[in-house]
Design an enzyme around this catalytic site. Structure first.
Site, mmCIF file in Angstrom:
data_model
loop_
_atom_site.group_PDB
_atom_site.id
_atom_site.type_symbol
_atom_site.label_atom_id
_atom_site.label_comp_id
_atom_site.label_asym_id
_atom_site.label_seq_id
_atom_site.Cartn_x
_atom_site.Cartn_y
_atom_site.Cartn_z
ATOM 1 N N TYR A 1 52.480 144.381 54.882
ATOM 2 C CA TYR A 1 52.704 145.521 53.993
ATOM 3 C C TYR A 1 54.006 145.409 53.201
ATOM 4 O O TYR A 1 54.245 146.185 52.295
ATOM 5 C CB TYR A 1 52.735 146.827 54.804
ATOM 6 C CG TYR A 1 51.369 147.376 55.126
ATOM 7 C CD1 TYR A 1 50.524 146.711 56.006
ATOM 8 C CD2 TYR A 1 50.918 148.563 54.563
ATOM 9 C CE1 TYR A 1 49.270 147.216 56.312
ATOM 10 C CE2 TYR A 1 49.666 149.073 54.862
ATOM 11 C CZ TYR A 1 48.850 148.396 55.736
ATOM 12 O OH TYR A 1 47.614 148.902 56.037
ATOM 13 N N LYS B 1 48.056 138.299 67.546
ATOM 14 C CA LYS B 1 47.123 137.176 67.452
ATOM 15 C C LYS B 1 47.975 135.928 67.589
ATOM 16 O O LYS B 1 48.101 135.114 66.670
ATOM 17 C CB LYS B 1 46.378 137.266 66.106
ATOM 18 C CG LYS B 1 45.273 136.250 65.917
ATOM 19 C CD LYS B 1 43.991 136.576 66.662
ATOM 20 C CE LYS B 1 42.983 135.448 66.452
ATOM 21 N NZ LYS B 1 41.777 135.599 67.273
ATOM 22 N N ASP C 1 41.538 140.795 68.392
ATOM 23 C CA ASP C 1 40.061 140.839 68.419
ATOM 24 C C ASP C 1 39.573 141.304 69.796
ATOM 25 O O ASP C 1 38.700 142.178 69.903
ATOM 26 C CB ASP C 1 39.451 139.479 68.019
ATOM 27 C CG ASP C 1 40.110 138.285 68.705
ATOM 28 O OD1 ASP C 1 41.149 138.452 69.376
ATOM 29 O OD2 ASP C 1 39.569 137.158 68.569
ATOM 30 N N ASP D 1 47.099 149.375 61.603
ATOM 31 C CA ASP D 1 46.281 150.145 60.646
ATOM 32 C C ASP D 1 44.814 150.075 61.066
ATOM 33 O O ASP D 1 44.119 151.085 61.121
ATOM 34 C CB ASP D 1 46.470 149.553 59.244
ATOM 35 C CG ASP D 1 45.611 150.272 58.214
ATOM 36 O OD1 ASP D 1 45.595 151.517 58.217
ATOM 37 O OD2 ASP D 1 44.936 149.582 57.425
ATOM 38 N N ASP E 1 42.197 153.114 63.293
ATOM 39 C CA ASP E 1 40.923 153.712 62.846
ATOM 40 C C ASP E 1 39.870 153.581 63.936
ATOM 41 O O ASP E 1 39.046 154.472 64.129
ATOM 42 C CB ASP E 1 40.420 153.056 61.550
ATOM 43 C CG ASP E 1 40.995 153.730 60.301
ATOM 44 O OD1 ASP E 1 42.046 154.395 60.418
ATOM 45 O OD2 ASP E 1 40.395 153.592 59.215
HETATM 46 C C1 IPM Z 1 46.941 154.678 56.674
HETATM 47 C C2 IPM Z 1 46.358 154.301 55.357
HETATM 48 C C3 IPM Z 1 47.451 153.627 54.531
HETATM 49 C C4 IPM Z 1 47.862 152.365 55.274
HETATM 50 C C5 IPM Z 1 47.107 153.299 53.088
HETATM 51 C C6 IPM Z 1 46.526 154.484 52.351
HETATM 52 C C7 IPM Z 1 48.311 152.760 52.346
HETATM 53 O O1 IPM Z 1 45.244 153.496 55.504
HETATM 54 O O2 IPM Z 1 47.934 155.434 56.701
HETATM 55 O O3 IPM Z 1 46.408 154.224 57.696
HETATM 56 O O4 IPM Z 1 47.239 151.317 55.120
HETATM 57 O O5 IPM Z 1 48.820 152.439 56.019
HETATM 58 MN MN MN Z 2 44.678 153.209 57.590
#
Ligand code: IPM
Ligand code: MN
Length: 366
Positions: free
Chosen positions: A157, A207, A239, A263, A267
């Site tokens: 990032y 990794k 993984d 990130d 999710d």
């Molecule tokens: C998050 C989002 C952000 C990230 C994006 C929107 C820049 O996906 O906060 O998880 O990748 O960090």
């Molecule tokens: Mn995200």
């Protein structure tokens, strides 16, 4: 940061009523899509718990995001950044709208804020709550309760890389992952202190078998920091971590990992615990040299914006993380418990019903 953060004062005109002894200055950045709807609920809940715990929040509005950019061409003007620095925390809804090209707001606003304010930890708890059907139904409530500590200012990032020979068949695009000893160490140290307050178990996710340079740095630092803190350290390749998060999530309590891995697996953590609507996050400056930013993970969800259908839990739980960071642990716990109580009685279907049910819970604990 506001110089008078957490100050003790007499109940002044702006301090929200009798009995108020502390005021926290919070910038409210609602943004786009469902951001305004969900953060309104979070604000109302924060005001309710603040009153009960003898503090006040002075909310300062801030208009940034996709709609603001389309109207004004501004992404993050320096004077606005300077104002943000004056607050104790920022409660952010979501930014992003389909008309704005990818990257403009992500890099220009969200990532710039993370970098400028040195928000080097992205705290992402995943906890299965009562009455919430996680994606994997066979796990019990106590099996799914882990926190991802995502490094938030480095890795892929950081913005290193570029494009050469654009538009030719030799066009070359690079993105470089930056990992500094100091940056990795401070993130792992934060994760270790969190693990020490929880179960004492810390897992490094990376990794290291392929990313041998960055992996070696992360691995050495994680071992050193865990040994210094007397913690049990385990390791999972990213993984395998995805597989175990689904198959055997109780292996995990505090996970520390690099920016992009964090990130992605956060999710997955959200999917396992009810979906993105329930996922909270704190972009933290643990050293408190500036404000931290708290935001639900779900984004602006333009498809349901303005319909009163957005689930405000991600925003409310982010506000709970915010209160905890501001030193209001009891108020933070009340917010968290109110979410559980409402869920246990059956999740409301609309944003408005959520707000009513949460406020009833919070009023009831008076
Ligand atoms: C998050 C989002 C952000 C990230 C994006 C929107 C820049 O996906 O906060 O998880 O990748 O960090
Ligand atoms: Mn995200």
């Amino acid at each position: 940061m506001a110089a008078d953060s957490g100050r003790t004062d007499s109940a002044g005109a702006d301090s929200g009523g009798a009995g108020v002894v502390r005021t926290h200055v919070v910038t409210h950045l609602p943004g786009d899509g469902v951001g305004p709807e969900v953060t309104e609920v979070a604000r109302a809940c924060v005001d309710a718990v603040a009153e009960q715990h003898g503090f006040a929040v002075e909310w300062r509005p801030c208009e940034l995001g996709g709609q603001h950019y389309l109207k004004t061409g501004e992404v993050l003007p320096d004077p606005v950044l300077a104002q943000l620095r004056e607050s104790d925390a920022v409660l952010l809804g979501a930014v992003g709208t389909p008309e704005v090209p990818p990257g403009v707001l992500e890099r220009g606003l969200l990532l710039r804020l993370r970098f400028e304010l040195d928000l080097y930890v992205n705290l992402r708890p995943s906890k299965l709550r009562p009455g919430v059907g996680g994606a994997v139904g066979r796990h019990g409530l106590s099996d799914l309760d882990f926190v991802i500590v995502r490094e938030n200012t480095e890795g892929l990032y950081a913005g290193a890389g570029g494009t050469v020979h654009r538009g030719t068949q030799f066009e070359t695009a690079t993105e470089e992952s930056l990992n500094t000893w100091a940056g990795v160490r401070r993130c792992v140290q934060y994760a270790a202190s969190l693990a020490a307050q929880r179960s004492g178990r810390l897992t490094l996710v990376h990794k290291t078998n392929v990313l041998t340079h960055a992996g070696d740095l992360w691995n050495r630092i994680a071992r050193e920091v865990a040994a210094e803190a007397g913690l049990e350290l385990s390791y999972a390749h990213v993984d395998a971590a995805c597989l175990w998060l689904v198959d055997d999530p109780k292996r995990f309590d505090v996970i520390v990992t690099d920016n992009l891995f964090g990130d992605i697996i956060s999710d997955l953590g959200a999917a396992l615990t009810g979906g993105l609507g329930y996922a909270a996050s704190g972009n933290l400056n643990p050293d408190k040299t500036g404000p931290s930013i708290f935001e639900p993970v779900h984004g602006s969800a333009p498809d349901i914006a303005g319909k009163g259908l957005a689930n405000p839990v991600g925003a409310v739980l982010s506000a709970s993380l915010m209160l905890s960071h501001l030193g209001e642990a009891k108020a933070a716990a009340d917010l968290d418990a109110a979410v559980d109580a409402v869920l246990a009685a059956g999740a409301p279907g609309t944003t408005g019903d959520w707000e009513k049910a949460l406020l009833v819970q919070l009023g009831g604990s008076r």
